[in-house]
Design a protein around this motif. Structure first.
Motif, PDB file in Angstrom:
ATOM      1  N   PHE A  90       0.831  -1.208   0.000  1.00  0.00           N
ATOM      2  CA  PHE A  90       0.000   0.000   0.000  1.00  0.00           C
ATOM      3  C   PHE A  90       0.864   1.257   0.000  1.00  0.00           C
ATOM      4  O   PHE A  90       0.629   2.191  -0.764  1.00  0.00           O
ATOM      5  N   LEU A  91       1.884   1.272   0.853  1.00  0.00           N
ATOM      6  CA  LEU A  91       2.764   2.437   0.919  1.00  0.00           C
ATOM      7  C   LEU A  91       3.561   2.593  -0.369  1.00  0.00           C
ATOM      8  O   LEU A  91       3.696   3.705  -0.907  1.00  0.00           O
TER       9      LEU A  91
ATOM     10  N   ALA B 140      11.661   4.043  -4.046  1.00  0.00           N
ATOM     11  CA  ALA B 140      11.074   3.757  -2.738  1.00  0.00           C
ATOM     12  C   ALA B 140      10.137   2.560  -2.806  1.00  0.00           C
ATOM     13  O   ALA B 140      10.124   1.698  -1.920  1.00  0.00           O
ATOM     14  N   SER B 141       9.341   2.493  -3.878  1.00  0.00           N
ATOM     15  CA  SER B 141       8.436   1.364  -4.051  1.00  0.00           C
ATOM     16  C   SER B 141       9.219   0.052  -4.168  1.00  0.00           C
ATOM     17  O   SER B 141       8.821  -0.980  -3.604  1.00  0.00           O
ATOM     18  N   ALA B 142      10.333   0.083  -4.887  1.00  0.00           N
ATOM     19  CA  ALA B 142      11.166  -1.122  -5.019  1.00  0.00           C
ATOM     20  C   ALA B 142      11.693  -1.582  -3.666  1.00  0.00           C
ATOM     21  O   ALA B 142      11.700  -2.786  -3.356  1.00  0.00           O
ATOM     22  N   ALA B 143      12.137  -0.644  -2.846  1.00  0.00           N
ATOM     23  CA  ALA B 143      12.661  -0.993  -1.528  1.00  0.00           C
ATOM     24  C   ALA B 143      11.573  -1.616  -0.653  1.00  0.00           C
ATOM     25  O   ALA B 143      11.814  -2.607   0.058  1.00  0.00           O
ATOM     26  N   LEU B 144      10.367  -1.058  -0.710  1.00  0.00           N
ATOM     27  CA  LEU B 144       9.262  -1.589   0.091  1.00  0.00           C
ATOM     28  C   LEU B 144       8.815  -2.957  -0.434  1.00  0.00           C
ATOM     29  O   LEU B 144       8.512  -3.866   0.346  1.00  0.00           O
ATOM     30  N   THR B 145       8.798  -3.112  -1.748  1.00  0.00           N
ATOM     31  CA  THR B 145       8.423  -4.402  -2.334  1.00  0.00           C
ATOM     32  C   THR B 145       9.421  -5.484  -1.944  1.00  0.00           C
ATOM     33  O   THR B 145       9.051  -6.635  -1.682  1.00  0.00           O
ATOM     34  N   ALA B 146      10.693  -5.136  -1.899  1.00  0.00           N
ATOM     35  CA  ALA B 146      11.727  -6.108  -1.523  1.00  0.00           C
ATOM     36  C   ALA B 146      11.526  -6.628  -0.105  1.00  0.00           C
ATOM     37  O   ALA B 146      11.925  -7.751   0.221  1.00  0.00           O
TER      38      ALA B 146
END
Length: 420
Positions: free
Chosen positions: A15-16, A180-186
């Motif tokens: 979501f974030l 940022a989305s990539a870091a959160l997805t990881a």
């Protein structure tokens, strides 16, 4: 919490990440249009760049659906975030350097468009892999709300960036949001349900059969394709008309802002709607897009165009959750990504044609001719679905038994959808 799925750690991260990337994406349409116009002064150049985004996306969407079904959605989403981060950063650096080259912008946007072909079908798989079945509708609702909300603030943020520090920073912001989305997805944990693997051809055919066997589905997609073709005409010719005849760059930003408001209001209305014939009603709402096209063509005052565009995007905002909920209730879940990819493919197929034809027709007969043609086409196509028995008679209750039968008979397949 307002949305129970947010109690799930993986969905909170999704979501974030989606929220951040949607904020970045929301500033790009206005920034891209005005950046290319500033650099070239040519609607044909803008059409070229928009086409470079769309064509790779369309060509690769079916493959993206197969990949999202076969492999872990987290890996697919992480990879596409990084690819799109690099593409948008490249455009931002070009614009900030002060001497942007059209071909470099076009290539970077083409790479970003290719990445989105794999990202779009992977999102439903991220949702189903991070929240339990009972919370899936609430999860989709939460993402729909944040999409509308970021769309509401995006044009205003884009306008602030464009009119103060320049459009290049809008692309830098989008690149940062993808990182940022990539870091959160990881950091997510996504349940991956392996499916029997056939050949690429078999996987593609199975997904296509799910679309072809439902007349209400493909009839609606033809209308949605017409809507997107008309939108391409407006996105190509609208910025220049707004700048030259309706008061300047701020008018185009205001038009996009009104559309974002309409999109949010339509989404909120759809959340409260209880429809017997959801597909028919939603398609009729799309027909309102004929109004801003006609007003642009007629040279109406800016206030009328802005209002009409807000109403038209409310129709789109209403259709999106209604269509998504309807399809998820009817289509077997084991073909989710592939049906999603075909849905996007057919819905967006007319956009490259609109990008190409709009400037050519405007050069030959003036901008009014393609705008009038698009207005008539979208009105007839969307309202005309009422004449199709499959659309007119469709109800979710009637289709639900077919879903159970098809789901049992399609063991080892896959599906789902999303919208214009």
């Amino acid at each position: 919490m307002a949305y129970p799925p947010l109690r799930e750690r993986s969905f909170r991260l999704l979501f974030l990440g989606q929220s951040l990337s949607l904020v970045g994406d929301a500033v790009v349409p206005a920034a891209l249009a005005l950046a290319v116009l500033r650099a070239t002064g040519s609607t044909s150049a803008l059409a070229l760049v928009l086409g470079c985004v769309m064509v790779p996306r369309l060509l690769l969407l079916p493959l993206g659906g197969v990949v999202a079904d076969r492999f872990n959605a987290r890996t697919v989403a992480l990879t596409t975030d990084l690819v799109r981060c690099a593409a948008q950063l490249c455009v931002g650096v070009q614009l900030l350097g002060g001497s942007p080259r059209l071909w470099q912008i076009a290539v970077a946007e083409a790479i970003g468009g290719a990445g989105s072909a794999f990202a779009m079908p992977s999102l439903p798989r991220l949702i189903t892999g991070s929240v339990p079945d009972s919370q899936r509708q609430a999860a989709n609702s939460a993402l729909g709300v944040v999409k509308s909300a970021t769309g509401l603030g995006g044009p205003a943020l884009a306008g602030a960036l464009i009119l103060t520090v320049g459009p290049g920073w809008a692309f830098v912001l989008d690149a940062v949001s993808f990182a940022a989305s990539a870091a959160l997805t990881a950091a997510m944990r996504v349940v991956h349900v392996p499916v029997p693997r056939g050949s690429l051809r078999v996987d593609l055919v199975e997904g296509w059969q799910e679309v072809r066997n439902r007349d209400w589905y493909w009839t609606s997609l033809l209308a949605h394709a017409t809507w997107n073709g008309a939108a391409a005409v407006l996105m190509t010719l609208g910025p220049a008309l707004a700048v030259q005849r309706l008061g300047g760059e701020h008018t185009w930003v205001a038009i996009l802002q009104a559309g974002a408001v309409g999109l949010l209001l339509g989404s909120l209305l759809a959340g409260r709607a209880r429809l017997t014939h959801p597909v028919l009603v939603a398609n009729l709402g799309l027909a309102t897009y004929a109004l801003p096209l006609a007003l642009f063509a007629a040279g109406a005052p800016a206030a009328a165009v802005i209002t009409a565009y807000g109403v038209a995007l409310a129709g789109l905002g209403f259709l999106n959750p209604v269509w998504e909920t309807t399809v998820q209730a009817v289509i077997p879940p084991d073909v989710l990504a592939r049906v999603t990819s075909y849905d996007w493919l057919l819905s967006l197929a007319a956009m490259p044609l609109g990008y190409v034809v709009a400037p050519l027709a405007a050069s030959a007969w003036g901008p009014q001719a393609p705008l009038w043609a698009a207005s008539i086409a979208v009105g007839l196509a969307c309202a005309g679905t009422a004449a199709a028995p499959g659309v007119r008679r469709f109800t979710v209750a009637a289709a639900a038994p077919a879903r159970e039968t098809e789901g049992q008979g399609a063991a080892g397949s896959m599906a789902g959808t999303t919208r214009t």
